[in-house]
Scaffold this motif. Structure first.
Motif, mmCIF file in Angstrom:
data_model
loop_
_atom_site.group_PDB
_atom_site.id
_atom_site.type_symbol
_atom_site.label_atom_id
_atom_site.label_comp_id
_atom_site.label_asym_id
_atom_site.label_seq_id
_atom_site.Cartn_x
_atom_site.Cartn_y
_atom_site.Cartn_z
ATOM 1 N N LYS A 1 0.775 -1.514 0.002
ATOM 2 C CA LYS A 1 -0.139 -0.006 -0.181
ATOM 3 C C LYS A 1 0.799 1.282 0.114
ATOM 4 O O LYS A 1 0.515 2.298 -0.514
ATOM 5 N N ASN A 2 2.125 1.243 0.573
ATOM 6 C CA ASN A 2 2.895 2.493 0.631
ATOM 7 C C ASN A 2 3.630 2.493 -0.900
ATOM 8 O O ASN A 2 4.385 3.514 -1.079
ATOM 9 N N LYS A 3 3.442 1.659 -1.697
ATOM 10 C CA LYS A 3 4.155 1.666 -3.160
ATOM 11 C C LYS A 3 3.216 2.061 -4.354
ATOM 12 O O LYS A 3 3.789 2.292 -5.337
ATOM 13 N N VAL A 4 1.875 1.944 -3.592
ATOM 14 C CA VAL A 4 0.975 2.348 -5.025
ATOM 15 C C VAL A 4 -0.097 3.114 -4.398
ATOM 16 O O VAL A 4 -0.021 3.703 -3.226
ATOM 17 N N ASP A 5 -0.736 3.938 -5.359
ATOM 18 C CA ASP A 5 -1.553 4.968 -4.880
ATOM 19 C C ASP A 5 -2.853 4.218 -4.717
ATOM 20 O O ASP A 5 -3.289 3.293 -4.863
ATOM 21 N N ILE A 6 -3.974 5.158 -4.212
ATOM 22 C CA ILE A 6 -5.281 4.724 -3.729
ATOM 23 C C ILE A 6 -6.090 3.931 -4.846
ATOM 24 O O ILE A 6 -6.612 3.049 -4.725
ATOM 25 N N ASN A 7 -5.771 4.503 -6.193
ATOM 26 C CA ASN A 7 -6.647 4.107 -7.374
ATOM 27 C C ASN A 7 -6.274 2.577 -7.478
ATOM 28 O O ASN A 7 -7.310 1.750 -7.975
ATOM 29 N N GLU A 8 -5.258 2.126 -7.409
ATOM 30 C CA GLU A 8 -4.584 0.680 -7.430
ATOM 31 C C GLU A 8 -5.257 -0.129 -6.283
ATOM 32 O O GLU A 8 -5.477 -1.248 -6.670
ATOM 33 N N ILE A 9 -5.410 0.547 -5.290
ATOM 34 C CA ILE A 9 -5.806 -0.281 -4.056
ATOM 35 C C ILE A 9 -7.242 -0.444 -4.237
ATOM 36 O O ILE A 9 -7.746 -1.683 -4.039
ATOM 37 N N LEU A 10 -7.846 0.551 -4.858
ATOM 38 C CA LEU A 10 -9.214 0.162 -5.241
ATOM 39 C C LEU A 10 -9.737 -0.751 -6.322
ATOM 40 O O LEU A 10 -10.535 -1.528 -6.244
ATOM 41 N N GLU A 11 -8.532 -0.623 -7.043
ATOM 42 C CA GLU A 11 -8.745 -1.603 -8.216
ATOM 43 C C GLU A 11 -8.646 -3.057 -7.741
ATOM 44 O O GLU A 11 -9.460 -3.833 -8.163
#
Length: 223
Positions: A143-153
């Protein structure tokens, strides 16, 4: 006085009637809501008698209801454990664990809920409480290496575990070279190599034991 009492009585009677009508109306609405349930599955595709079909639709309705309640309870528990952990933050180490274990909760269960709650506070999507634990663990790693949109994906994906693992693999630096099948083969080959070396050692020790046994037998004969 009697006239005043009579007026009050009339008003109370009218109020009672209104309340009764309202309750009856609410009960009717509840019954109507239950009758309106539309099954998710198409039971015409199953080879069932009508009474079996009706039973299964009722079972489905109950399953959906309790699944939704379970999801709500999970969200509530996550928030409660989060608040409890904050409250006990300044206490002696292990107090929080002692607290929830005394209530009958397992450590893995509680800390998984805390992870879900932490992610929920970042992405504000309640599906966080529904996706598999494997997906949550992978998201927590990256989670610290990606943005929120990628987490939501990942969270909204049909197969969140697969998508999460793919993103973790992409972050490793060699996404094109990543191949689980090749990786598995390499592990097997490494294991075979280890087995071969161990077998060689056993063979050497076995030969040494045999030599010692032979030497011992000769010494005994000389007595």
């Amino acid at each position: 006085m009697k006239k005043i009492n009579s007026k009050i009585a009339n008003k109370l009677g009218e109020k009672f009637k209104e309340t009764t009508i309202k309750k009856e109306s609410q009960q009717t609405e509840v019954i109507a809501t239950k009758e309106k349930y539309n099954p998710i599955l198409n039971y015409d595709e199953f080879d069932l008698e009508n009474f079996e079909k009706e039973k299964l639709i009722k079972f489905e309705e109950k399953v959906i209801y309790h699944a939704n309640e379970l999801s709500k309870n999970t969200i509530s528990l996550s928030k409660i454990f989060y608040e409890a952990q904050k409250t006990l933050a300044s206490s002696k180490t292990g107090t929080f664990v002692k607290w929830f274990e005394s209530l009958g909760f397992k450590k893995d269960f509680v800390y998984m809920l805390l992870k879900r709650n932490e992610l929920f506070m970042e992405v504000a999507n309640e599906r966080i409480f529904e996706i598999p634990e494997k997906a949550i663990k992978t998201i927590s790693k990256i989670k610290n290496k990606v943005d929120i949109n990628e987490i939501l994906e990942i969270v909204n994906a049909e197969k969140p575990v697969t998508i999460a693992k793919e993103k973790e693999s992409n972050l490793s630096g060699n996404p094109k070279d990543y191949n689980p099948q090749i990786e598995d083969i390499e592990i097997v080959e490494n294991n075979l190599e280890k087995i071969r070396k161990i077998e060689e050692k056993i063979s050497k020790y076995y030969k040494k034991i045999k030599d010692l046994e032979y030497e011992l037998s000769i010494l005994k004969k000389k007595k």
